[in-house]
Design a protein around this motif. Structure first.
Motif, PDB file in Angstrom:
ATOM      1  N   ALA A   1      -2.668  -5.997  63.451  1.00 57.66           N
ATOM      2  CA  ALA A   1      -3.499  -5.014  64.144  1.00 57.66           C
ATOM      3  C   ALA A   1      -4.491  -5.703  65.075  1.00 57.66           C
ATOM      4  CB  ALA A   1      -4.237  -4.144  63.128  1.00 57.66           C
ATOM      5  N   ARG A   2      -4.983  -6.862  64.676  1.00 58.50           N
ATOM      6  CA  ARG A   2      -5.903  -7.608  65.545  1.00 58.50           C
ATOM      7  C   ARG A   2      -5.220  -8.060  66.822  1.00 58.50           C
ATOM      8  NH1 ARG A   2      -8.116 -12.279  61.836  1.00 58.50           N
ATOM      9  NH2 ARG A   2      -9.063 -12.916  63.823  1.00 58.50           N
ATOM     10  N   LEU A   3      -3.899  -8.193  66.769  1.00 53.21           N
ATOM     11  CA  LEU A   3      -3.124  -8.599  67.940  1.00 53.21           C
ATOM     12  C   LEU A   3      -2.597  -7.389  68.717  1.00 53.21           C
ATOM     13  CD1 LEU A   3      -1.064 -11.509  66.314  1.00 53.21           C
ATOM     14  CD2 LEU A   3      -3.111 -11.705  67.756  1.00 53.21           C
ATOM     15  N   GLY A   4      -3.046  -6.203  68.322  1.00 51.84           N
ATOM     16  CA  GLY A   4      -2.640  -5.004  69.034  1.00 51.84           C
ATOM     17  C   GLY A   4      -1.400  -4.342  68.485  1.00 51.84           C
ATOM     18  N   ARG A   5      -0.878  -4.847  67.372  1.00 51.53           N
ATOM     19  CA  ARG A   5       0.314  -4.251  66.769  1.00 51.53           C
ATOM     20  C   ARG A   5      -0.115  -3.498  65.509  1.00 51.53           C
ATOM     21  NH1 ARG A   5       2.267  -9.590  67.940  1.00 51.53           N
ATOM     22  NH2 ARG A   5       2.262 -10.132  65.717  1.00 51.53           N
ATOM     23  N   ASP A   6      -0.258  -2.187  65.648  1.00 52.15           N
ATOM     24  CA  ASP A   6      -0.816  -1.365  64.572  1.00 52.15           C
ATOM     25  C   ASP A   6       0.229  -0.759  63.646  1.00 52.15           C
ATOM     26  OD1 ASP A   6      -3.309  -1.855  65.606  1.00 52.15           O
ATOM     27  OD2 ASP A   6      -3.506   0.083  66.614  1.00 52.15           O
ATOM     28  N   GLU A   7       1.487  -1.105  63.830  1.00 53.43           N
ATOM     29  CA  GLU A   7       2.542  -0.414  63.104  1.00 53.43           C
ATOM     30  C   GLU A   7       2.369  -0.494  61.592  1.00 53.43           C
ATOM     31  OE1 GLU A   7       3.056  -2.696  65.386  1.00 53.43           O
ATOM     32  OE2 GLU A   7       4.040  -1.715  67.092  1.00 53.43           O
ATOM     33  N   GLU A   8       2.025  -1.675  61.096  1.00 55.08           N
ATOM     34  CA  GLU A   8       1.942  -1.837  59.647  1.00 55.08           C
ATOM     35  C   GLU A   8       0.748  -1.086  59.065  1.00 55.08           C
ATOM     36  OE1 GLU A   8       2.159  -5.966  58.571  1.00 55.08           O
ATOM     37  OE2 GLU A   8       3.804  -6.346  59.945  1.00 55.08           O
ATOM     38  N   LEU A   9      -0.414  -1.153  59.720  1.00 57.91           N
ATOM     39  CA  LEU A   9      -1.561  -0.391  59.241  1.00 57.91           C
ATOM     40  C   LEU A   9      -1.300   1.101  59.341  1.00 57.91           C
ATOM     41  CD1 LEU A   9      -4.909  -2.104  60.353  1.00 57.91           C
ATOM     42  CD2 LEU A   9      -4.028  -1.776  58.046  1.00 57.91           C
ATOM     43  N   ASP A  10      -0.607   1.526  60.397  1.00 58.68           N
ATOM     44  CA  ASP A  10      -0.274   2.940  60.532  1.00 58.68           C
ATOM     45  C   ASP A  10       0.686   3.379  59.426  1.00 58.68           C
ATOM     46  OD1 ASP A  10      -1.868   3.155  62.740  1.00 58.68           O
ATOM     47  OD2 ASP A  10      -0.244   2.955  64.200  1.00 58.68           O
ATOM     48  N   THR A  11       1.537   2.457  58.977  1.00 56.77           N
ATOM     49  CA  THR A  11       2.444   2.767  57.875  1.00 56.77           C
ATOM     50  C   THR A  11       1.661   3.114  56.615  1.00 56.77           C
ATOM     51  OG1 THR A  11       4.226   1.389  58.725  1.00 56.77           O
ATOM     52  CG2 THR A  11       4.221   1.813  56.366  1.00 56.77           C
ATOM     53  N   LEU A  12       0.596   2.370  56.336  1.00 55.99           N
ATOM     54  CA  LEU A  12      -0.234   2.652  55.169  1.00 55.99           C
ATOM     55  C   LEU A  12      -0.894   4.016  55.290  1.00 55.99           C
ATOM     56  CD1 LEU A  12      -1.882  -0.832  54.644  1.00 55.99           C
ATOM     57  CD2 LEU A  12      -0.194   0.249  53.171  1.00 55.99           C
ATOM     58  N   LYS A  13      -1.320   4.357  56.490  1.00 57.20           N
ATOM     59  CA  LYS A  13      -1.929   5.668  56.681  1.00 57.20           C
ATOM     60  C   LYS A  13      -0.905   6.775  56.440  1.00 57.20           C
ATOM     61  CE  LYS A  13      -5.154   8.146  59.648  1.00 57.20           C
ATOM     62  NZ  LYS A  13      -4.620   9.461  59.280  1.00 57.20           N
ATOM     63  N   ARG A  14       0.335   6.578  56.904  1.00 55.19           N
ATOM     64  CA  ARG A  14       1.378   7.571  56.656  1.00 55.19           C
ATOM     65  C   ARG A  14       1.654   7.706  55.159  1.00 55.19           C
ATOM     66  NH1 ARG A  14       3.941   4.968  60.901  1.00 55.19           N
ATOM     67  NH2 ARG A  14       5.562   4.102  59.545  1.00 55.19           N
TER      68      ARG A  14
ATOM     69  N   SER B   1      -1.138  -9.095  56.315  1.00 53.36           N
ATOM     70  CA  SER B   1      -0.176  -9.061  57.408  1.00 53.36           C
ATOM     71  C   SER B   1      -0.464  -7.890  58.337  1.00 53.36           C
ATOM     72  CB  SER B   1       1.244  -8.960  56.853  1.00 53.36           C
ATOM     73  OG  SER B   1       2.194  -8.746  57.888  1.00 53.36           O
ATOM     74  N   ALA B   2      -0.744  -6.720  57.751  1.00 52.22           N
ATOM     75  CA  ALA B   2      -1.012  -5.534  58.560  1.00 52.22           C
ATOM     76  C   ALA B   2      -2.274  -5.699  59.391  1.00 52.22           C
ATOM     77  CB  ALA B   2      -1.130  -4.311  57.652  1.00 52.22           C
ATOM     78  N   VAL B   3      -3.338  -6.246  58.776  1.00 50.94           N
ATOM     79  CA  VAL B   3      -4.602  -6.423  59.491  1.00 50.94           C
ATOM     80  C   VAL B   3      -4.464  -7.468  60.597  1.00 50.94           C
ATOM     81  CG1 VAL B   3      -6.955  -7.308  59.247  1.00 50.94           C
ATOM     82  CG2 VAL B   3      -6.088  -5.606  57.633  1.00 50.94           C
ATOM     83  N   GLN B   4      -3.802  -8.579  60.300  1.00 56.51           N
ATOM     84  CA  GLN B   4      -3.632  -9.632  61.304  1.00 56.51           C
ATOM     85  C   GLN B   4      -2.837  -9.134  62.502  1.00 56.51           C
ATOM     86  OE1 GLN B   4      -1.887 -12.783  58.992  1.00 56.51           O
ATOM     87  NE2 GLN B   4      -3.827 -13.371  58.039  1.00 56.51           N
TER      88      GLN B   4
END
Length: 414
Positions: free
Chosen positions: A350-363, A345-348
């Motif tokens: 992010a491909r659409l320009g919505r990085d919130e979920e991937l950024d959550t993992l980084k946090r 879900s996070a990667v998909q």
């Protein structure tokens, strides 16, 4: 010149990865690769593969036997399957493999060259030279049986190959990376993994340059018979090479406290407890699994974002999804599938320009590093005991069967 990043002892294990785990390893490997490429680029992914400690941790977080040589085969196989459908999108291709698959590497490279346009002849030569150096120029007693060639659309590559020494039940893994290779015969490895065992004749060492030159001169002036005569007349010994830092993969299957940096485990657990309720309420929808999944996600996030020094204890990453041999505990299928779902879900997005979920993992990963300085928590024995206690409810599975079957004599008898 190329640098060596360390070495590792790998117990030689046989057997096969069960289908239920192999498919999940392919999915998790693919989505972790996508996350790394999204944040850091595909060249960084190649660099990660060329680091022996990260490679072992990557396999451990996938649920493989955390200390086994089988991680090499299973990770390469999982990535070849998982990245195949994504190769046009990511520009990363996996060639070769174990046994007969390794011999298909030149054909696979030529086919890619025709389709993509890179110099397949040069890459094929590189593949053959890498194999030749590790089988002939480095005479350490290990017979090569696996050759994995990772290449990008612009012709950069990493090779991971492995040899075995059957009488000692040991394996040695060799890592190469095109970014640092200036010569195929002068210190080309990014790392050589394995237990130091007796004298090793490494003609690729920089200090062996005079030897290589002298050998050519001898062959020209004396011929083969003359060289044999000269050799029998010589005595003496070579100076030992200075030891490289190396990671020792022990023979024991169980994960012990000595195998894990406990403070980092406590940091991960604390970050999952503190950040999970804040960052993941809309992502974790499966009742009874969410909080446990955040702990696994925190370890996966470290594989994506962690610096090389953080992978000195690969055993710790087996605490994300257990192991197929039931060490440290059976693979929690429900947690594993939920981890894949959240990452996809996070990667998909992010491909659409919505990085919130991937950024959550980084946090989540950032928080774990901060908290590990002060966090406390259970001992490793207590942590593993807690996982075993709830294993059946999380879909615990190993090569021995479902954990529920092991607890229910009637079900096990069916």
């Amino acid at each position: 010149m190329a640098k060596r990043t360390g070495s590792a002892d790998l117990p030689l294990h046989g057997g096969r990865v069960p289908a239920w785990l192999a498919t999940r390893m392919s999915s998790l490997g693919a989505v972790v690769t996508q996350a790394i490429v999204h944040h850091y680029g595909r060249d960084e992914f190649l660099r990660r593969l060329s680091h022996p400690f990260w490679f072992q941790s990557f396999g451990a977080v996938m649920g493989m036997d955390w200390h086994s040589s089988g991680i090499t085969t299973s990770v390469i196989g999982a990535l070849k399957r998982g990245l195949g459908p994504l190769q046009h999108e990511l520009g990363i291709h996996v060639c070769g493999g174990r046994g007969q698959h390794s011999r298909k590497t030149p054909d696979e490279l030529r086919a890619l060259g025709d389709r993509i346009g890179f110099d397949a002849v040069a890459l094929t030569r590189a593949s053959r030279l890498v194999a030749k150096v590790d089988s002939a120029a480095v005479q350490d007693g290990f017979d090569l049986y696996l050759h994995g060639f990772f290449v990008t659309d612009d012709g950069r590559w990493t090779v991971v190959q492995q040899g075995m020494k059957g009488d000692s039940k040991q394996a040695r893994r060799y890592h190469w990376h095109s970014e640092t290779v200036k010569s195929f015969v002068d210190a080309p490895h990014s790392a050589i993994d394995g237990r130091p065992q007796g004298e090793v004749f490494n003609l690729t060492d920089q200090r062996a340059a005079p030897s290589r030159s002298a050998q050519l001169d001898l062959l020209t002036s004396l011929g083969a018979d003359g060289i044999v005569d000269e050799f029998t007349a010589l005595t003496g010994s070579q100076a030992a090479q200075p030891p490289l830092p190396h990671l020792i993969m022990p023979a024991h299957h169980d994960v012990r406290s000595s195998d894990v940096f406990t403070r980092r485990l406590h940091g991960t657990l604390a970050a999952a407890a503190e950040r999970g309720p804040l960052d993941f309420p809309d992502l974790l929808l499966t009742p009874g699994v969410g909080a446990r999944t955040v702990r696994s996600l925190a370890m996966v996030a470290e594989v994506v974002h962690g610096a090389p020094y953080r992978f000195r204890d690969p055993a710790r990453f087996s605490l994300a999804h257990g192991g197929k041999d039931r060490h440290p505990y059976p693979v929690p299928i429900k947690v594993y599938d939920e981890t894949i779902r959240v990452l996809k879900s996070a990667v998909q997005n992010a491909r659409l320009g919505r990085d919130e979920e991937l950024d959550t993992l980084k946090r989540l990963d950032d928080q774990a590093r901060q908290l590990e300085r002060m966090a406390s928590g259970p001992s490793l024995k207590e942590f593993v005991g807690g996982e075993l206690e709830v294993s059946a409810s999380l879909g615990g599975r190993s090569v021995f069967g479902w954990e529920a079957d092991r607890r229910d004599p009637l079900a096990a008898a069916k």
